[in-house]
Scaffold this motif. Structure first.
Motif, PDB file in Angstrom:
ATOM      1  N   GLN A 113      48.953  38.190  39.273  1.00  0.00           N
ATOM      2  CA  GLN A 113      49.305  38.822  37.997  1.00  0.00           C
ATOM      3  C   GLN A 113      48.258  38.601  36.903  1.00  0.00           C
ATOM      4  O   GLN A 113      48.133  39.418  35.985  1.00  0.00           O
ATOM      5  CB  GLN A 113      50.661  38.300  37.522  1.00  0.00           C
ATOM      6  N   ASP A 114      47.508  37.533  37.001  1.00  0.00           N
ATOM      7  CA  ASP A 114      46.506  37.248  35.969  1.00  0.00           C
ATOM      8  C   ASP A 114      45.086  37.634  36.397  1.00  0.00           C
ATOM      9  O   ASP A 114      44.125  37.341  35.675  1.00  0.00           O
ATOM     10  CB  ASP A 114      46.537  35.759  35.604  1.00  0.00           C
ATOM     11  N   VAL A 115      44.973  38.277  37.550  1.00  0.00           N
ATOM     12  CA  VAL A 115      43.657  38.674  38.066  1.00  0.00           C
ATOM     13  C   VAL A 115      43.417  40.142  37.737  1.00  0.00           C
ATOM     14  O   VAL A 115      44.211  41.002  38.124  1.00  0.00           O
ATOM     15  CB  VAL A 115      43.573  38.460  39.594  1.00  0.00           C
ATOM     16  N   PRO A 116      42.348  40.468  37.030  1.00  0.00           N
ATOM     17  CA  PRO A 116      42.074  41.871  36.719  1.00  0.00           C
ATOM     18  C   PRO A 116      41.557  42.623  37.942  1.00  0.00           C
ATOM     19  O   PRO A 116      40.710  42.118  38.682  1.00  0.00           O
ATOM     20  CB  PRO A 116      41.000  41.786  35.627  1.00  0.00           C
ATOM     21  N   ALA A 117      42.079  43.807  38.146  1.00  0.00           N
ATOM     22  CA  ALA A 117      41.575  44.656  39.230  1.00  0.00           C
ATOM     23  C   ALA A 117      40.213  45.220  38.857  1.00  0.00           C
ATOM     24  O   ALA A 117      39.902  45.408  37.684  1.00  0.00           O
ATOM     25  CB  ALA A 117      42.553  45.788  39.510  1.00  0.00           C
ATOM     26  N   LYS A 118      39.403  45.512  39.883  1.00  0.00           N
ATOM     27  CA  LYS A 118      38.075  46.068  39.670  1.00  0.00           C
ATOM     28  C   LYS A 118      38.077  47.580  39.841  1.00  0.00           C
ATOM     29  O   LYS A 118      37.047  48.190  40.099  1.00  0.00           O
ATOM     30  CB  LYS A 118      37.079  45.423  40.630  1.00  0.00           C
ATOM     31  N   CYS A 119      39.255  48.171  39.707  1.00  0.00           N
ATOM     32  CA  CYS A 119      39.438  49.605  39.851  1.00  0.00           C
ATOM     33  C   CYS A 119      40.687  49.965  39.057  1.00  0.00           C
ATOM     34  O   CYS A 119      41.286  49.116  38.400  1.00  0.00           O
ATOM     35  CB  CYS A 119      39.624  49.975  41.329  1.00  0.00           C
ATOM     36  N   ILE A 120      41.073  51.224  39.105  1.00  0.00           N
ATOM     37  CA  ILE A 120      42.350  51.640  38.530  1.00  0.00           C
ATOM     38  C   ILE A 120      43.386  51.473  39.643  1.00  0.00           C
ATOM     39  O   ILE A 120      43.495  52.304  40.536  1.00  0.00           O
ATOM     40  CB  ILE A 120      42.296  53.086  38.024  1.00  0.00           C
ATOM     41  N   ARG A 121      44.128  50.390  39.599  1.00  0.00           N
ATOM     42  CA  ARG A 121      45.052  50.049  40.688  1.00  0.00           C
ATOM     43  C   ARG A 121      46.466  50.497  40.354  1.00  0.00           C
ATOM     44  O   ARG A 121      46.982  50.230  39.271  1.00  0.00           O
ATOM     45  CB  ARG A 121      45.041  48.542  40.937  1.00  0.00           C
ATOM     46  N   THR A 122      47.081  51.182  41.331  1.00  0.00           N
ATOM     47  CA  THR A 122      48.458  51.633  41.187  1.00  0.00           C
ATOM     48  C   THR A 122      49.232  51.251  42.439  1.00  0.00           C
ATOM     49  O   THR A 122      48.754  51.480  43.557  1.00  0.00           O
ATOM     50  CB  THR A 122      48.525  53.162  41.006  1.00  0.00           C
ATOM     51  N   VAL A 123      50.403  50.653  42.255  1.00  0.00           N
ATOM     52  CA  VAL A 123      51.221  50.290  43.409  1.00  0.00           C
ATOM     53  C   VAL A 123      52.341  51.301  43.580  1.00  0.00           C
ATOM     54  O   VAL A 123      52.965  51.744  42.613  1.00  0.00           O
ATOM     55  CB  VAL A 123      51.787  48.860  43.270  1.00  0.00           C
TER      56      VAL A 123
END
Length: 289
Positions: free
Chosen positions: A131-141
Protein backbone atom coordinates in the motif's frame (compact mmCIF):
# COMPACT_ATOMS: atom_id res chain seq x y z
CA UNK A 1 -9.14 -17.72 -10.36
CA UNK A 2 -11.61 -20.59 -10.21
CA UNK A 3 -15.00 -20.75 -8.57
CA UNK A 4 -14.44 -23.91 -6.47
CA UNK A 5 -13.39 -22.80 -2.96
CA UNK A 6 -10.88 -25.60 -2.43
CA UNK A 7 -9.25 -24.95 -5.79
CA UNK A 8 -9.26 -21.20 -5.17
CA UNK A 9 -7.37 -21.61 -1.92
CA UNK A 10 -4.87 -23.93 -3.57
CA UNK A 11 -4.22 -21.51 -6.40
CA UNK A 12 -3.81 -18.62 -3.97
CA UNK A 13 -1.25 -20.74 -2.17
CA UNK A 14 0.66 -21.36 -5.40
CA UNK A 15 0.92 -17.57 -5.75
CA UNK A 16 2.70 -17.47 -2.39
CA UNK A 17 5.01 -20.29 -3.49
CA UNK A 18 5.93 -18.39 -6.66
CA UNK A 19 6.58 -15.24 -4.62
CA UNK A 20 8.81 -17.23 -2.26
CA UNK A 21 10.84 -18.63 -5.14
CA UNK A 22 11.20 -15.14 -6.63
CA UNK A 23 12.36 -13.89 -3.26
CA UNK A 24 14.99 -16.63 -3.07
CA UNK A 25 16.16 -15.74 -6.58
CA UNK A 26 16.34 -12.06 -5.60
CA UNK A 27 18.81 -12.99 -2.84
CA UNK A 28 21.33 -14.33 -5.36
CA UNK A 29 24.25 -12.12 -6.38
CA UNK A 30 23.70 -13.29 -9.99
CA UNK A 31 19.92 -12.93 -9.85
CA UNK A 32 18.03 -12.81 -13.14
CA UNK A 33 15.72 -10.01 -12.00
CA UNK A 34 15.10 -7.63 -9.13
CA UNK A 35 12.01 -8.24 -7.03
CA UNK A 36 12.46 -6.60 -3.62
CA UNK A 37 8.74 -7.10 -2.87
CA UNK A 38 8.60 -10.87 -3.30
CA UNK A 39 9.74 -11.65 0.24
CA UNK A 40 7.02 -9.43 1.69
CA UNK A 41 4.35 -10.98 -0.52
CA UNK A 42 5.46 -14.55 0.19
CA UNK A 43 4.47 -14.26 3.86
CA UNK A 44 5.69 -17.36 5.72
CA UNK A 45 6.20 -19.48 2.63
CA UNK A 46 9.99 -19.01 2.36
CA UNK A 47 10.91 -20.88 5.57
CA UNK A 48 8.34 -23.54 4.70
CA UNK A 49 10.04 -24.16 1.37
CA UNK A 50 13.52 -24.15 2.85
CA UNK A 51 12.49 -26.65 5.52
CA UNK A 52 10.99 -28.97 2.92
CA UNK A 53 14.03 -28.71 0.68
CA UNK A 54 16.47 -29.29 3.52
CA UNK A 55 14.92 -32.74 3.95
CA UNK A 56 15.83 -33.60 0.35
CA UNK A 57 19.60 -33.38 0.85
CA UNK A 58 22.45 -31.70 2.64
CA UNK A 59 23.47 -29.18 -0.02
CA UNK A 60 20.69 -26.61 0.36
CA UNK A 61 22.38 -24.18 -2.04
CA UNK A 62 22.18 -26.65 -4.92
CA UNK A 63 18.66 -27.68 -3.99
CA UNK A 64 17.51 -24.04 -3.94
CA UNK A 65 19.07 -23.41 -7.34
CA UNK A 66 17.33 -26.41 -8.88
CA UNK A 67 13.95 -25.81 -7.24
CA UNK A 68 13.81 -22.11 -8.17
CA UNK A 69 15.38 -22.07 -11.62
CA UNK A 70 12.15 -22.51 -13.57
CA UNK A 71 10.40 -19.62 -11.80
CA UNK A 72 13.56 -17.52 -12.17
CA UNK A 73 13.81 -18.20 -15.90
CA UNK A 74 10.08 -17.80 -16.49
CA UNK A 75 10.00 -14.50 -14.63
CA UNK A 76 12.99 -13.10 -16.52
CA UNK A 77 11.61 -14.39 -19.83
CA UNK A 78 8.32 -12.56 -19.40
CA UNK A 79 10.00 -9.48 -17.95
CA UNK A 80 11.96 -9.21 -21.20
CA UNK A 81 8.81 -9.88 -23.24
CA UNK A 82 6.87 -7.12 -21.50
CA UNK A 83 9.66 -4.56 -21.75
CA UNK A 84 10.02 -5.25 -25.47
CA UNK A 85 6.28 -5.30 -26.23
CA UNK A 86 5.58 -2.08 -24.30
CA UNK A 87 7.42 -0.16 -27.00
CA UNK A 88 4.50 -0.97 -29.30
CA UNK A 89 1.55 -1.13 -26.89
CA UNK A 90 0.77 0.94 -23.80
CA UNK A 91 -1.93 -1.16 -22.11
CA UNK A 92 -1.03 -4.37 -20.32
CA UNK A 93 -3.43 -6.90 -18.79
CA UNK A 94 -2.04 -9.42 -16.30
CA UNK A 95 -4.63 -12.15 -15.84
CA UNK A 96 -4.44 -14.18 -12.65
CA UNK A 97 -2.00 -11.57 -11.36
CA UNK A 98 -1.44 -13.21 -7.98
CA UNK A 99 1.68 -11.84 -6.27
CA UNK A 100 3.07 -10.39 -9.51
CA UNK A 101 4.87 -7.14 -8.60
CA UNK A 102 5.81 -6.03 -12.10
CA UNK A 103 3.71 -2.88 -11.81
CA UNK A 104 6.01 -1.82 -8.97
CA UNK A 105 9.41 -3.08 -10.10
CA UNK A 106 9.73 -2.81 -13.90
CA UNK A 107 10.80 0.41 -15.68
CA UNK A 108 7.60 1.04 -17.62
CA UNK A 109 7.38 3.65 -20.34
CA UNK A 110 5.18 6.64 -19.53
CA UNK A 111 2.23 6.36 -19.71
CA UNK A 112 1.70 2.58 -19.55
CA UNK A 113 -1.54 1.27 -18.05
CA UNK A 114 -1.20 -2.07 -16.25
CA UNK A 115 -4.42 -3.87 -15.34
CA UNK A 116 -4.19 -6.68 -12.78
CA UNK A 117 -7.07 -9.16 -12.78
CA UNK A 118 -7.55 -11.65 -9.96
CA UNK A 119 -9.96 -12.54 -7.19
CA UNK A 120 -10.73 -9.85 -4.59
CA UNK A 121 -9.01 -11.59 -1.67
CA UNK A 122 -5.80 -12.05 -3.66
CA UNK A 123 -5.57 -8.43 -4.77
CA UNK A 124 -6.70 -7.11 -1.38
CA UNK A 125 -3.86 -9.03 0.26
CA UNK A 126 -1.30 -7.72 -2.22
CA UNK A 127 -2.60 -4.16 -1.93
CA UNK A 128 -2.34 -4.32 1.86
CA UNK A 129 1.30 -5.39 1.67
CA UNK A 130 2.30 -2.86 -0.99
CA UNK A 131 0.00 0.00 0.00
CA UNK A 132 2.89 2.40 0.57
CA UNK A 133 4.83 1.41 -2.56
CA UNK A 134 4.30 3.66 -5.60
CA UNK A 135 3.62 1.89 -8.87
CA UNK A 136 5.88 2.64 -11.82
CA UNK A 137 2.91 2.71 -14.18
CA UNK A 138 -0.78 3.54 -14.13
CA UNK A 139 -1.92 0.50 -12.14
CA UNK A 140 -5.54 -0.60 -12.00
CA UNK A 141 -6.85 -3.67 -10.20
CA UNK A 142 -9.83 -5.62 -11.48
CA UNK A 143 -11.22 -7.80 -8.70
CA UNK A 144 -12.85 -10.72 -10.48
CA UNK A 145 -12.64 -14.44 -11.00
CA UNK A 146 -11.40 -15.27 -14.50
CA UNK A 147 -14.43 -17.48 -15.04
CA UNK A 148 -16.74 -14.57 -14.21
CA UNK A 149 -17.40 -11.35 -16.14
CA UNK A 150 -14.22 -9.35 -15.70
CA UNK A 151 -14.45 -7.76 -19.14
CA UNK A 152 -17.03 -5.10 -18.24
CA UNK A 153 -14.85 -3.92 -15.35
CA UNK A 154 -11.79 -3.83 -17.59
CA UNK A 155 -13.58 -1.73 -20.18
CA UNK A 156 -15.06 0.59 -17.57
CA UNK A 157 -11.54 1.27 -16.25
CA UNK A 158 -10.38 2.60 -19.59
CA UNK A 159 -9.10 -0.42 -21.54
CA UNK A 160 -9.39 0.37 -25.25
CA UNK A 161 -10.33 -2.31 -27.75
CA UNK A 162 -9.14 -0.01 -30.52
CA UNK A 163 -5.50 0.06 -29.41
CA UNK A 164 -2.88 -2.71 -29.27
CA UNK A 165 -2.66 -4.50 -25.95
CA UNK A 166 -0.32 -6.85 -24.10
CA UNK A 167 -1.71 -9.87 -22.29
CA UNK A 168 0.16 -11.96 -19.75
CA UNK A 169 -1.10 -15.33 -18.49
CA UNK A 170 1.81 -16.57 -16.40
CA UNK A 171 1.03 -19.70 -14.43
CA UNK A 172 -2.67 -19.52 -15.30
CA UNK A 173 -3.88 -21.78 -18.11
CA UNK A 174 -2.81 -25.10 -16.61
CA UNK A 175 -5.06 -24.49 -13.59
CA UNK A 176 -8.21 -23.95 -15.65
CA UNK A 177 -10.63 -26.55 -17.04
CA UNK A 178 -10.37 -26.96 -20.81
CA UNK A 179 -13.66 -25.21 -21.53
CA UNK A 180 -12.58 -22.23 -19.41
CA UNK A 181 -9.31 -22.00 -21.36
CA UNK A 182 -11.20 -21.93 -24.64
CA UNK A 183 -13.54 -19.23 -23.41
CA UNK A 184 -10.74 -17.12 -21.93
CA UNK A 185 -8.65 -17.15 -25.09
CA UNK A 186 -11.69 -16.37 -27.22
CA UNK A 187 -12.46 -13.39 -24.99
CA UNK A 188 -8.87 -12.13 -25.12
CA UNK A 189 -8.84 -12.43 -28.90
CA UNK A 190 -12.08 -10.49 -29.23
CA UNK A 191 -10.59 -7.68 -27.11
CA UNK A 192 -7.32 -7.56 -29.07
CA UNK A 193 -6.63 -5.73 -32.30
CA UNK A 194 -3.95 -6.88 -34.72
CA UNK A 195 -0.52 -6.00 -33.40
CA UNK A 196 -1.40 -6.98 -29.83
CA UNK A 197 0.85 -9.32 -27.84
CA UNK A 198 0.29 -12.38 -25.69
CA UNK A 199 2.56 -14.19 -23.26
CA UNK A 200 1.52 -17.49 -21.65
CA UNK A 201 3.12 -20.65 -20.35
CA UNK A 202 1.71 -24.09 -21.09
CA UNK A 203 2.36 -27.58 -19.75
CA UNK A 204 2.14 -30.73 -21.84
CA UNK A 205 -0.68 -33.27 -21.64
CA UNK A 206 1.71 -35.71 -19.96
CA UNK A 207 2.46 -33.14 -17.27
CA UNK A 208 -1.23 -32.93 -16.39
CA UNK A 209 -1.40 -36.74 -16.22
CA UNK A 210 1.52 -36.73 -13.79
CA UNK A 211 -0.33 -34.10 -11.77
CA UNK A 212 -3.40 -36.34 -11.60
CA UNK A 213 -1.27 -39.13 -10.14
CA UNK A 214 0.17 -36.66 -7.64
CA UNK A 215 -3.36 -35.88 -6.47
CA UNK A 216 -4.01 -39.55 -5.89
CA UNK A 217 -0.90 -39.85 -3.72
CA UNK A 218 -1.34 -36.44 -2.09
CA UNK A 219 1.98 -35.15 -3.47
CA UNK A 220 2.99 -32.16 -5.59
CA UNK A 221 1.65 -28.99 -3.98
CA UNK A 222 1.51 -27.23 -7.36
CA UNK A 223 1.14 -29.73 -10.19
CA UNK A 224 -1.64 -31.65 -8.44
CA UNK A 225 -3.95 -28.72 -9.36
CA UNK A 226 -3.18 -28.74 -13.08
CA UNK A 227 -6.14 -29.39 -15.37
CA UNK A 228 -5.21 -28.23 -18.87
CA UNK A 229 -2.34 -29.48 -21.01
CA UNK A 230 -1.34 -28.78 -24.60
CA UNK A 231 1.51 -30.28 -26.63
CA UNK A 232 1.36 -27.78 -29.53
CA UNK A 233 0.65 -24.29 -28.15
CA UNK A 234 1.54 -22.63 -31.45
CA UNK A 235 -1.17 -24.62 -33.28
CA UNK A 236 -3.64 -24.09 -30.47
CA UNK A 237 -3.18 -20.30 -30.40
CA UNK A 238 -3.31 -20.10 -34.18
CA UNK A 239 -6.98 -21.02 -33.91
CA UNK A 240 -7.57 -17.78 -32.03
CA UNK A 241 -5.59 -15.56 -34.38
CA UNK A 242 -2.22 -15.53 -32.59
CA UNK A 243 1.06 -16.18 -34.37
CA UNK A 244 3.12 -17.81 -31.62
CA UNK A 245 6.73 -18.67 -30.86
CA UNK A 246 7.41 -21.49 -28.41
CA UNK A 247 10.55 -22.26 -26.40
CA UNK A 248 11.24 -24.61 -23.53
CA UNK A 249 13.18 -23.62 -20.42
CA UNK A 250 16.79 -24.52 -21.11
CA UNK A 251 16.69 -23.65 -24.80
CA UNK A 252 18.31 -20.56 -26.29
CA UNK A 253 16.39 -17.50 -25.17
CA UNK A 254 15.03 -19.28 -22.08
CA UNK A 255 18.14 -20.45 -20.27
CA UNK A 256 20.03 -17.47 -18.79
CA UNK A 257 22.76 -19.84 -17.63
CA UNK A 258 20.48 -21.83 -15.32
CA UNK A 259 20.10 -25.10 -17.25
CA UNK A 260 23.01 -27.36 -18.17
CA UNK A 261 20.83 -30.11 -19.63
CA UNK A 262 18.70 -29.95 -22.77
CA UNK A 263 14.90 -30.03 -22.44
CA UNK A 264 12.94 -33.04 -23.76
CA UNK A 265 12.61 -33.18 -27.54
CA UNK A 266 9.26 -32.01 -28.81
CA UNK A 267 9.22 -34.75 -31.44
CA UNK A 268 8.97 -37.40 -28.72
CA UNK A 269 5.31 -37.74 -27.70
CA UNK A 270 4.12 -38.33 -24.17
CA UNK A 271 6.83 -36.45 -22.28
CA UNK A 272 6.62 -33.93 -19.45
CA UNK A 273 7.26 -30.51 -20.92
CA UNK A 274 6.76 -26.83 -20.14
CA UNK A 275 6.45 -24.20 -22.87
CA UNK A 276 7.11 -20.47 -22.68
CA UNK A 277 5.02 -18.85 -25.38
CA UNK A 278 4.94 -15.36 -26.86
CA UNK A 279 2.55 -14.42 -29.64
CA UNK A 280 1.35 -11.55 -31.78
CA UNK A 281 -2.24 -11.04 -32.92
CA UNK A 282 -2.76 -11.51 -36.64
CA UNK A 283 -6.38 -12.06 -37.61
CA UNK A 284 -5.40 -13.36 -41.04
CA UNK A 285 -4.01 -16.57 -39.50
CA UNK A 286 -7.29 -17.67 -37.90
CA UNK A 287 -8.06 -21.26 -38.93
CA UNK A 288 -11.32 -21.83 -37.10
CA UNK A 289 -13.69 -20.21 -34.64
Amino acid sequence: MLSDDRTQNAISHTALIVAAKRAIEHQRSDRLFDDPFAALLAADEIPVLLERWQKVGDDLTKIKAKRTRFIAVRTRFYDDFLMSAQLLASQVVILGAGMDARAFRLPWCNPTCVYEVDRPEVLDYKNSILQDVPAKCIRTVIKADLTDNWVDSLLSEGFSVSNPSIWLLEGVLMYLPEVAVFKLLQTISELSVDGSFLGADFVSVKSVEVGEKARESDRGRVLRHWQFGCDRPEDFLLNYGWDATVVQPGEDGANFGRYSECPPSRVVPGTRQVFLVTAKKNSSVILMQ
